[in-house]
Design a protein around this motif. Structure first.
Motif, PDB file in Angstrom:
ATOM      1  N   ALA A  43     -11.513 -24.574  15.910  1.00 25.24           N
ATOM      2  CA  ALA A  43     -11.990 -25.796  15.263  1.00 25.24           C
ATOM      3  C   ALA A  43     -12.772 -25.418  14.013  1.00 25.24           C
ATOM      4  CB  ALA A  43     -12.874 -26.608  16.205  1.00 25.24           C
ATOM      5  N   TYR A  45     -15.216 -27.386  10.674  1.00 24.41           N
ATOM      6  CA  TYR A  45     -15.792 -28.554  10.012  1.00 24.41           C
ATOM      7  C   TYR A  45     -16.326 -28.105   8.653  1.00 24.41           C
ATOM      8  CZ  TYR A  45     -19.131 -32.038   8.537  1.00 24.41           C
ATOM      9  OH  TYR A  45     -19.817 -32.958   7.788  1.00 24.41           O
ATOM     10  N   ASN A  98     -12.487 -28.486  20.619  1.00 23.34           N
ATOM     11  CA  ASN A  98     -11.356 -28.547  19.699  1.00 23.34           C
ATOM     12  C   ASN A  98     -11.728 -29.266  18.409  1.00 23.34           C
ATOM     13  OD1 ASN A  98      -9.515 -27.204  21.379  1.00 23.34           O
ATOM     14  ND2 ASN A  98      -9.212 -29.066  22.561  1.00 23.34           N
ATOM     15  N   SER A  99     -12.958 -29.790  18.359  1.00 18.37           N
ATOM     16  CA  SER A  99     -13.432 -30.454  17.140  1.00 18.37           C
ATOM     17  C   SER A  99     -14.928 -30.208  16.997  1.00 18.37           C
ATOM     18  CB  SER A  99     -13.133 -31.951  17.192  1.00 18.37           C
ATOM     19  OG  SER A  99     -13.845 -32.548  18.253  1.00 18.37           O
TER      20      SER A  99
END
Length: 133
Positions: A43, A45, A98-99
């Motif tokens: 993952a 961000y 997963n995020s």
């Protein structure tokens, strides 16, 4: 030889050697795939703010939880001056996120038991690697 007597030819030969070395050096840099330990990015961000500090957060699963390459892995991740880069290392045998989100701890707390280490590079370029606080 007549080729080496011409200064223009010598300059072109030297330039070709320098360019060849630059290309070789650029292509032979280590990458995360060269590291041992079974690292796999699961993952990522990145904030959408391109005018202020850039925040990058990664979740990485690790097969070898005793790997000494975690610091190297973090060092190979992208970093922007005055921004931050955070890498969460998770045991591949346990559940992992997963995020990721913008707010800390960046992932659902139910995954915290599987987090084996956190790499942080702050706005001043200071690096730390340790357990999840």
């Amino acid at each position: 030889m007549k080729f080496f007597k011409n200064k223009k030819n010598l300059l072109l030969l030297a330039l070709a050697i320098v360019i060849g070395y630059i290309v070789y050096d650029s292509a032979s840099q280590p990458t995360v795939t060269d590291l041992q330990g079974g690292f796999r990015e699961v993952a990522m961000y990145r904030n959408e703010n391109n005018t202020g500090p850039i925040v990058r957060v990664y979740a990485v699963s690790v097969q070898d939880t005793l790997s000494k390459d975690m610091r190297q892995y973090g060092d190979l991740m992208p970093y922007t001056k005055y921004g931050t880069t955070t890498v969460y290392f998770f045991n591949a045998a346990k559940p992992f996120p997963n995020s990721l989100a913008a707010a800390e701890p960046h992932f659902d707390p139910k995954f915290a038991p599987g987090c084996i280490a956190v790499y942080r590079k702050d706005a001043n370029g200071q690096v730390s690697l340790g357990p999840l606080p």
